[in-house]
Design a protein around this motif. Structure first.
Motif, PDB file in Angstrom:
ATOM      1  N   VAL A  32       1.069  -1.128   0.350  1.00  0.00           N
ATOM      2  CA  VAL A  32       0.482  -0.106   0.068  1.00  0.00           C
ATOM      3  C   VAL A  32       0.798   1.533  -0.339  1.00  0.00           C
ATOM      4  O   VAL A  32       1.796   1.840   0.627  1.00  0.00           O
ATOM      5  CB  VAL A  32      -1.382  -0.049   1.388  1.00  0.00           C
ATOM      6  CG1 VAL A  32      -1.142   0.979   1.407  1.00  0.00           C
ATOM      7  CG2 VAL A  32      -2.044  -0.944   0.578  1.00  0.00           C
ATOM      8  N   ASP A  71      -7.206  -1.585  -0.314  1.00  0.00           N
ATOM      9  CA  ASP A  71      -6.741  -0.041  -0.445  1.00  0.00           C
ATOM     10  C   ASP A  71      -7.397   0.072  -1.769  1.00  0.00           C
ATOM     11  O   ASP A  71      -7.111  -0.768  -2.342  1.00  0.00           O
ATOM     12  CB  ASP A  71      -5.092  -0.411  -0.356  1.00  0.00           C
ATOM     13  CG  ASP A  71      -4.811   1.385   0.034  1.00  0.00           C
ATOM     14  OD1 ASP A  71      -5.046   2.669  -0.070  1.00  0.00           O
ATOM     15  OD2 ASP A  71      -4.140   1.513  -2.179  1.00  0.00           O
ATOM     16  N   ALA A 338      -5.494   5.129   7.733  1.00  0.00           N
ATOM     17  CA  ALA A 338      -6.365   4.005   6.708  1.00  0.00           C
ATOM     18  C   ALA A 338      -8.021   4.567   6.773  1.00  0.00           C
ATOM     19  O   ALA A 338      -8.082   4.331   5.518  1.00  0.00           O
ATOM     20  CB  ALA A 338      -6.712   3.228   7.894  1.00  0.00           C
ATOM     21  N   ARG A 342      -9.113   5.530   3.190  1.00  0.00           N
ATOM     22  CA  ARG A 342     -10.072   5.148   2.374  1.00  0.00           C
ATOM     23  C   ARG A 342     -11.654   5.638   1.779  1.00  0.00           C
ATOM     24  O   ARG A 342     -11.678   5.309   0.636  1.00  0.00           O
ATOM     25  CB  ARG A 342     -10.629   4.059   3.535  1.00  0.00           C
ATOM     26  CG  ARG A 342     -11.242   2.719   2.483  1.00  0.00           C
ATOM     27  CD  ARG A 342     -11.507   1.787   2.853  1.00  0.00           C
ATOM     28  NE  ARG A 342     -11.143   1.070   4.547  1.00  0.00           N
ATOM     29  CZ  ARG A 342     -10.228   0.063   4.242  1.00  0.00           C
ATOM     30  NH1 ARG A 342      -9.590  -0.079   3.103  1.00  0.00           N
ATOM     31  NH2 ARG A 342      -9.757   0.046   5.938  1.00  0.00           N
TER      32      ARG A 342
END
Length: 373
Positions: A32, A71, A338, A342
């Motif tokens: 990622v 991801d 995260a 997202r």
């Protein structure tokens, strides 16, 4: 906030089949933010990934959804590479597909990419193409260009490392998909291999299948957001804060939405693989992707299925995002890397859906008889 171990997204496979995806998802998770590593992973996946319409469409969509659930940007890297490989396979041409590939079919005001035939009968491309994601890092692309005789468009396979290709570095200020900048690429007499002939790119059933593959990626993003929410409620309960009725109602609605959406994709994939989606030669949208052709019960449009799937998934994504942000508030958006990434990535990615304009296309097809009700 995200679960430490990436989990696959199930559309129709049994659990043991999904377990085979777990090592791959761990590899994606480790990459990622590292676009070259994600491109290398996409190349690896492309060697064995199923192609749409060949009996394992649901497994392809599970793959796309599962990677995007890890991801969103990773899914945004993988999907066009697999789509390019599928397009080239569907066309039947033989060309070197080594490396990472993309698909560039967008048009922009004041820009035009033209294909010209040379004295020996081959083609070269000249002009500019907008919205070319990661062009500087890709090895090849399937690119649409205008033909000189009648202004129609055709697809071409192009080596992006060839002389005459210049990729701009875009002023990409977006907070979403920061690692996937989409800029303009300029072509100056760049050799190109025809893919399928005039209009083929848009009229083939695979055009609709590719659009549904993008929707599978959107679905993966929505599932990940829903998992974030469920994990947050579980942690809160473990700390003595049981979810109230509002939170439980939101989670229940999310469950309904995702189950219905996944069921729609599973059913559509099954019909595609069974050859039941279209009777006879399929119609499609016109070369600009704007206006549906005639359709009927006897000759349905593959694009109507794509519009239903894309619209259903897009609505699901936006509703899931709304429910989750309303319940979790600003904290995770501000402090959870995260989760914030997202949300930003998915909000930009979903804007590839044209909302009411796509529904207008579907309405026109429905009015002409392309419906099951």
């Amino acid at each position: 906030m995200s679960a430490p171990d990436p989990q696959p997204v199930r559309i129709s496979s049994v659990p043991v089949q999904l377990q085979a995806l777990e090592p791959l998802l761990q590899q994606v998770h480790a990459a990622v933010g590292d676009v070259p590593a994600l491109l290398a992973t996409a190349e690896e996946i492309g060697q064995t990934a199923p192609m749409p319409g060949e009996g394992n469409t649901a497994k392809l969509w599970e793959l796309l959804a599962s990677v995007t659930a890890v991801d969103v940007a990773a899914g945004r890297v993988l999907e066009p590479h697999l789509d390019a490989l599928a397009i080239l396979s569907q066309s039947g041409i033989e060309t070197d597909t080594t490396g990472a590939w993309g698909v560039f079919a967008a048009e922009g005001p004041g820009m035009k990419l033209e294909a010209k035939r040379t004295a020996n009968g081959s083609f070269v491309l000249s002009g500019s193409k907008p919205w070319c994601s990661l062009a500087q890092l890709l090895d090849g692309a399937v690119i649409t260009a205008h033909l000189p005789d009648n202004g129609g468009r055709a697809a071409f396979a192009v080596n992006l490392k060839a002389p005459g290709v210049t990729a701009e570095t875009p002023a990409w200020t977006s907070r979403g998909l920061q690692e996937i900048p989409s800029g303009t690429v300029h072509f100056d007499n760049v050799p190109a291999i025809p893919v399928g002939g005039e209009g083929w790119y848009f009229k083939r059933p695979g055009f609709a299948w590719g659009g549904m593959g993008v929707a599978a990626c959107w679905l993966g993003g929505a599932v990940a957001v829903a998992r974030d929410f469920a994990a947050a409620l579980t942690r809160a309960a473990a700390n003595g804060r049981e979810p109230d009725q509002i939170a439980l109602a939101a989670l229940g609605e999310i469950d309904r939405i995702l189950n219905a959406t996944i069921g729609h994709l599973a059913q559509t994939a099954e019909r595609i693989d069974a050859g039941e989606a279209y009777a006879g030669e399929p119609d499609a949208v016109d070369a600009d992707g704007d206006n549906p052709d005639d359709a009927s019960h006897d000759n349905p449009s593959p694009w109507s299925d794509a519009l239903r799937v894309r619209g259903t998934v897009a609505a699901a994504v936006e509703r899931v995002q709304t429910l989750v942000t309303q319940n979790l508030g600003p904290g995770p958006l501000a402090f959870d890397e995260a989760y914030g990434k997202r949300m930003a990535d998915l909000s930009l990615y979903i804007r590839q859906h044209h909302a009411m304009r796509d529904d207008a296309q579907l309405g026109a097809l429905t009015l002409k008889g392309d419906r099951s009700w």
